[in-house]
Design an enzyme around this catalytic site. Structure first.
Site, PDB file in Angstrom:
ATOM      1  N   ASP A  14       0.832  -1.211   0.000  1.00  0.00           N
ATOM      2  CA  ASP A  14       0.000   0.000   0.000  1.00  0.00           C
ATOM      3  C   ASP A  14       0.869   1.264   0.000  1.00  0.00           C
ATOM      4  OD1 ASP A  14      -2.338   1.441   0.018  1.00  0.00           O
ATOM      5  OD2 ASP A  14      -2.776   1.124   2.145  1.00  0.00           O
ATOM      6  N   ASN A  52     -10.995  -2.514  -5.296  1.00  0.00           N
ATOM      7  CA  ASN A  52     -10.251  -1.573  -6.156  1.00  0.00           C
ATOM      8  C   ASN A  52     -10.949  -1.330  -7.505  1.00  0.00           C
ATOM      9  OD1 ASN A  52      -6.994  -2.708  -4.985  1.00  0.00           O
ATOM     10  ND2 ASN A  52      -8.153  -0.913  -4.344  1.00  0.00           N
TER      11      ASN A  52
HETATM   12  C1  IPE Z   1      -5.501  -2.784  -0.321  1.00  0.00           C
HETATM   13  O1  IPE Z   1      -5.104  -1.456  -0.473  1.00  0.00           O
HETATM   14  C2  IPE Z   1      -5.425  -3.481  -1.630  1.00  0.00           C
HETATM   15  C3  IPE Z   1      -4.103  -3.617  -2.224  1.00  0.00           C
HETATM   16  C4  IPE Z   1      -2.981  -3.318  -1.665  1.00  0.00           C
HETATM   17  C5  IPE Z   1      -4.089  -4.186  -3.541  1.00  0.00           C
HETATM   18  P1  IPE Z   1      -6.170  -0.278  -0.574  1.00  0.00           P
HETATM   19  O2  IPE Z   1      -5.389   0.970  -0.641  1.00  0.00           O
HETATM   20  O3  IPE Z   1      -7.129  -0.540  -1.664  1.00  0.00           O
HETATM   21  O4  IPE Z   1      -6.919  -0.429   0.825  1.00  0.00           O
HETATM   22  P2  IPE Z   1      -7.939   0.539   1.576  1.00  0.00           P
HETATM   23  O5  IPE Z   1      -9.131   0.667   0.709  1.00  0.00           O
HETATM   24  O6  IPE Z   1      -7.250   1.836   1.780  1.00  0.00           O
HETATM   25  O7  IPE Z   1      -8.219  -0.149   2.865  1.00  0.00           O
HETATM   26  C1  IPE Z   2      -1.579   0.279  -3.392  1.00  0.00           C
HETATM   27  O1  IPE Z   2      -1.366   1.642  -3.410  1.00  0.00           O
HETATM   28  C2  IPE Z   2      -1.789  -0.281  -4.779  1.00  0.00           C
HETATM   29  C3  IPE Z   2      -3.162  -0.713  -5.049  1.00  0.00           C
HETATM   30  C4  IPE Z   2      -4.158  -0.694  -4.213  1.00  0.00           C
HETATM   31  C5  IPE Z   2      -3.429  -1.198  -6.391  1.00  0.00           C
HETATM   32  P1  IPE Z   2      -2.576   2.679  -3.378  1.00  0.00           P
HETATM   33  O2  IPE Z   2      -2.922   3.018  -4.795  1.00  0.00           O
HETATM   34  O3  IPE Z   2      -3.674   2.195  -2.546  1.00  0.00           O
HETATM   35  O4  IPE Z   2      -1.853   3.919  -2.697  1.00  0.00           O
HETATM   36  P2  IPE Z   2      -2.515   4.941  -1.666  1.00  0.00           P
HETATM   37  O5  IPE Z   2      -3.110   4.155  -0.554  1.00  0.00           O
HETATM   38  O6  IPE Z   2      -3.537   5.717  -2.429  1.00  0.00           O
HETATM   39  O7  IPE Z   2      -1.361   5.777  -1.232  1.00  0.00           O
HETATM   40 MG    MG Z   3      -4.088   2.400  -0.566  1.00  0.00          MG
END
Ligand code: IPE
Ligand code: IPE
Ligand code: MG
Length: 248
Positions: A21, A69
């Protein structure tokens, strides 16, 4: 401390799962578009996969795209799917060089055809590899996975293939996407968030949790080693007392 050296003195966790993340925040902090964060994130994936293989981790599960997502802007979703295809193409050599077998969990049928095809291609090309199993969680949601398992079991009971009294924890595990994998020993989440986000709820029942402040694109082999080092210092009691564990 040289964590990379220290961790080799003790048993390495057999199954590590990572919630990767922080790509978006990494990009934002640098004044870049989110896509740059995801691109940089794939470089971290390569480094951590290579490190895990080097440390002889047997199973590495990476949360790459959650069922939730899909609710992101279409542009970002499309971009992530394209990035998945290009990364799979590019890293096939890494998998071959390190004898890594690639598999996946999740609602794979919901991915674009191109991604499904590439994934299948890389799975087939690496299926004989035995050093490490790399499991990509794609369009993955734990509640969806459990729902699928309950449906399958309900059908089996209805058809008299299984008696409801014979349904036990083992049988439920065998009906999950992860039926071929052991439970998670160590769960790492980057970016400072302390939540599970619908990831492997059943399989982390007794996992050790480790939260890193680092954003995924900044996460290094050293950070990964530190997480393992931290894990190795813990006592996994599984309900017992510490004294029981030390009895001869
Ligand atoms: C969780 O990350 C999913 C992945 C790392 C692929 P998100 O960034 O989507 O999680 P939330 O929604 O903030 O909990
Ligand atoms: C994790 O990074 C990757 C995926 C969930 C695909 P994020 O895209 O969630 O990054 P933040 O949480 O917005 O920083
Ligand atoms: Mg995230």
């Amino acid at each position: 401390m040289d964590y990379q050296k220290e961790i080799l003195k003790k048993p390495i966790p057999g199954h590590i799962a990572i919630i990767m993340d922080g790509n978006g925040r990494w990009a934002k902090r640098k004044g870049l578009f989110r896509v740059s964060g995801h691109e940089k994130g794939t470089k971290t994936v390569k480094k951590i996969v290579e490190a895990a293989a080097e440390f002889k981790v047997k199973y590495l599960t990476l949360f790459a795209f959650s069922s939730e997502n899909w609710n992101r802007p279409k542009r970002e979703v499309d971009m992530l799917m394209n990035l998945l295809v290009t990364t799979l193409k590019k890293e096939l050599k890494t998998f071959k060089d390190n004898k890594i077998k690639l598999t996946s969990i999740g609602n794979i049928g919901s991915l674009p055809d191109k991604a499904q095809k590439e994934l299948q291609y890389v799975k087939d090309a690496t299926k004989e590899n035995e050093n490490m199993c790399l499991i990509l969680a794609l369009s993955y949601g734990s509640r969806y996975e459990l729902t699928c398992a309950f449906r399958q079991l309900a059908d089996k009971v209805k058809n008299n293939d299984v008696a409801s009294k014979d349904i036990d924890e083992q049988m439920i595990s065998e009906h999950l996407f992860t039926s071929d994998h052991p439970d998670v020993d160590l769960l790492i989440r980057t970016s400072g968030e302390q939540r599970i986000s619908n990831f492997l709820l059943w399989q982390i029942a007794y996992a050790e949790l480790y939260f890193s402040q680092k954003l995924w694109p900044d996460f290094t082999k050293q950070d990964f080693s530190e997480a393992i080092y931290n894990y190795q210092k813990r006592e996994r009691r599984f309900g017992k007392t510490s004294e029981q564990l030390h009895e001869k």
